[in-house]
Write a protein that holds these residues in place. Structure first.
Motif, short mmCIF file in Angstrom:
data_model
loop_
_atom_site.label_atom_id
_atom_site.label_comp_id
_atom_site.label_asym_id
_atom_site.label_seq_id
_atom_site.Cartn_x
_atom_site.Cartn_y
_atom_site.Cartn_z
N ASN A 153 0.83 -1.21 0.00
CA ASN A 153 0.00 0.00 0.00
C ASN A 153 0.87 1.26 0.00
OD1 ASN A 153 0.50 -0.74 2.92
ND2 ASN A 153 -0.37 1.29 3.15
N VAL A 154 0.25 2.37 -0.34
CA VAL A 154 0.97 3.64 -0.29
C VAL A 154 0.24 4.57 0.67
CG1 VAL A 154 1.85 3.50 -2.66
CG2 VAL A 154 -0.30 4.67 -2.24
N SER A 155 0.99 5.48 1.28
CA SER A 155 0.31 6.49 2.11
C SER A 155 0.94 7.86 1.86
CB SER A 155 0.36 6.11 3.59
OG SER A 155 1.67 5.98 4.00
N ALA A 156 0.06 8.85 1.71
CA ALA A 156 0.52 10.22 1.41
C ALA A 156 1.02 10.88 2.68
CB ALA A 156 -0.63 11.02 0.83
N GLU A 157 2.12 11.61 2.55
CA GLU A 157 2.67 12.35 3.68
C GLU A 157 2.60 13.85 3.39
OE1 GLU A 157 6.54 11.05 4.85
OE2 GLU A 157 5.55 9.48 6.01
N PRO A 158 2.61 14.68 4.43
CA PRO A 158 2.60 16.12 4.16
C PRO A 158 3.81 16.50 3.30
CG PRO A 158 2.25 15.70 6.49
CD PRO A 158 2.59 14.39 5.87
N GLY A 159 3.58 17.35 2.32
CA GLY A 159 4.69 17.73 1.44
C GLY A 159 4.58 17.07 0.08
N GLY A 160 3.63 16.15 -0.03
CA GLY A 160 3.35 15.58 -1.34
C GLY A 160 4.02 14.26 -1.65
N ARG A 161 4.99 13.86 -0.83
CA ARG A 161 5.61 12.57 -1.14
C ARG A 161 4.73 11.44 -0.59
NH1 ARG A 161 10.88 11.93 2.79
NH2 ARG A 161 9.76 11.45 4.70
N MET A 162 5.00 10.21 -1.05
CA MET A 162 4.26 9.07 -0.55
C MET A 162 5.23 8.01 -0.05
SD MET A 162 1.06 8.45 -3.06
CE MET A 162 -0.25 9.64 -3.16
N VAL A 163 4.76 7.23 0.89
CA VAL A 163 5.58 6.12 1.38
C VAL A 163 4.92 4.84 0.91
CG1 VAL A 163 6.41 4.89 3.41
CG2 VAL A 163 6.39 7.37 3.40
N ALA A 164 5.69 3.99 0.24
CA ALA A 164 5.15 2.72 -0.24
C ALA A 164 5.67 1.60 0.65
CB ALA A 164 5.57 2.47 -1.68
N VAL A 165 4.75 0.79 1.16
CA VAL A 165 5.15 -0.37 1.96
C VAL A 165 5.12 -1.58 1.03
CG1 VAL A 165 4.65 -1.79 3.99
CG2 VAL A 165 4.14 0.65 4.03
N LEU A 166 6.25 -2.26 0.93
CA LEU A 166 6.35 -3.40 0.01
C LEU A 166 5.87 -4.68 0.68
CD1 LEU A 166 9.85 -2.60 -1.56
CD2 LEU A 166 7.61 -1.77 -2.24
N LEU A 167 5.70 -5.72 -0.12
CA LEU A 167 5.18 -6.98 0.43
C LEU A 167 6.11 -7.60 1.47
CD1 LEU A 167 3.69 -8.61 -2.82
CD2 LEU A 167 2.45 -7.57 -0.92
N ASN A 168 7.41 -7.24 1.40
CA ASN A 168 8.34 -7.79 2.41
C ASN A 168 8.48 -6.86 3.61
OD1 ASN A 168 9.75 -5.72 1.25
ND2 ASN A 168 11.59 -6.91 0.79
N GLY A 169 7.64 -5.83 3.67
CA GLY A 169 7.65 -4.92 4.82
C GLY A 169 8.56 -3.72 4.68
N GLU A 170 9.40 -3.71 3.64
CA GLU A 170 10.30 -2.56 3.44
C GLU A 170 9.49 -1.35 3.02
OE1 GLU A 170 14.29 -2.59 1.64
OE2 GLU A 170 13.86 -4.71 1.27
N ARG A 171 10.01 -0.17 3.39
CA ARG A 171 9.33 1.08 3.02
C ARG A 171 10.22 1.87 2.08
NH1 ARG A 171 5.65 2.41 7.30
NH2 ARG A 171 6.05 4.62 7.13
N VAL A 172 9.64 2.35 0.99
CA VAL A 172 10.40 3.18 0.06
C VAL A 172 9.64 4.49 -0.18
CG1 VAL A 172 11.62 1.30 -1.14
CG2 VAL A 172 9.37 2.00 -1.95
#
Lengths: 145, 142
Positions: A109-128
């Motif tokens: 899933n992805v989640s929007a953060e203030p400032g316009g960027r998004m954080v993507a959580v991968l299937l292995n739990g890593e965040r990019v």
């Protein structure tokens, strides 16, 4: 099976529709080929060369002019630059920052953060991190208006 | 978008927003029995303030690369810089008739600043929802 080709002017408009009675092994491999390109890239680990299937790759990152390929639990190196790999990868690979390409099929899933960027959580739990300027490309690739 | 174009677009957006809010304020004041009369130099000073307010945008360049702490620190500096520009412009261009009008400009400024950020975040959240539902249809099973 009759195969028809129709030319379109943009990569985002490309799509293949298979009409068949059932999903046979041939059809599944055709779908895999169309979705993931030629199937894989050559990667290096401990001076050994491997063939890494595109379906295994989570993301590809460029650090200090070196390119690293990440799968579920492994990290390999690639001789290709990020822009060169971009050409070889399938339609589900998309650039999310200047130094990273992610496999959209591996994003939980992805989640929007203030400032316009998004954080993507991968299937292995890593965040990019998805940079703001690349969100538009992701939406286009996913067919979102 | 390059920084010059961004500053130009923002200048116009800010000037329009200031004119819009002044317009609403003038309507409210009229029905409250106080008519606001604009001086000949007011519109041009609003445009000039718009340009000045767009300049601190440089502070927020590549904001998506920063960690949370840096981001909020820069946003706070940006907000204060804009506040100084707006209130300073009001003082130089004689927008204030009394302390009450200075306070109302200050309140409007902080409301607009917070509103712009909240609106932008709300739009990002809409994108988040759309992307997540599109990802649901293509996600690999692990």
């Amino acid at each position: 099976m009759r195969v028809r080709f129709e030319q379109v002017d943009e990569k985002e408009k490309e799509q293949a529709l298979i009409r068949a009675v059932e999903k046979t092994a041939d059809i599944l491999s055709a779908m895999d080929l169309l979705e993931n390109g030629s199937g894989g890239i050559q990667v290096i680990k401990d001076r050994n060369t491997f063939f890494c299937k595109l379906t295994q790759i989570y993301y590809i990152e460029s650090v200090d002019k070196r390119t690293y390929v990440y799968t579920k639990g492994e990290c390999y190196e690639s001789r290709d630059r990020l822009y060169e790999l971009e050409e070889k990868l399938g339609m589900y690979y998309v650039r999310i920052s200047k130094s990273m390409i992610v496999n959209l099929r591996k994003i939980r899933n992805v989640s929007a953060e203030p400032g316009g960027r998004m954080v993507a959580v991968l299937l292995n739990g890593e965040r990019v991190i998805i940079s703001r300027s690349y969100v538009k490309d992701i939406k286009r690739r996913l067919g979102i208006q | 978008m390059n920084i010059t174009k961004k500053i130009f677009v923002q200048s116009m957006a800010i000037a329009t927003a200031i004119l819009f809010l002044n317009g609403i304020n003038a309507v409210i004041q009229h029905f409250a029995g106080n008519d606001i009369v604009l001086q000949w130099y007011h519109p041009i000073t609003i445009v000039m303030t718009g340009i000045l307010c767009a300049l601190p945008t440089v502070l927020l360049r590549e904001a998506d690369q920063w960690d949370r702490k840096t981001f909020w620190a820069r946003v706070s500096i940006h907000c204060l810089a804009l506040y100084v520009i707006v209130t300073g412009a009001g003082w130089i261009f004689k927008w204030y008739t009394d302390v009450k009008s200075f306070i109302s400009v200050s309140i409007i400024f902080f409301i607009v600043y917070a509103f712009v950020w909240l609106l932008s975040h709300w739009l990002d959240k809409q994108d988040e929802k759309k992307i997540n539902s599109a990802l649901d249809t293509i996600r690999d099973e692990e």
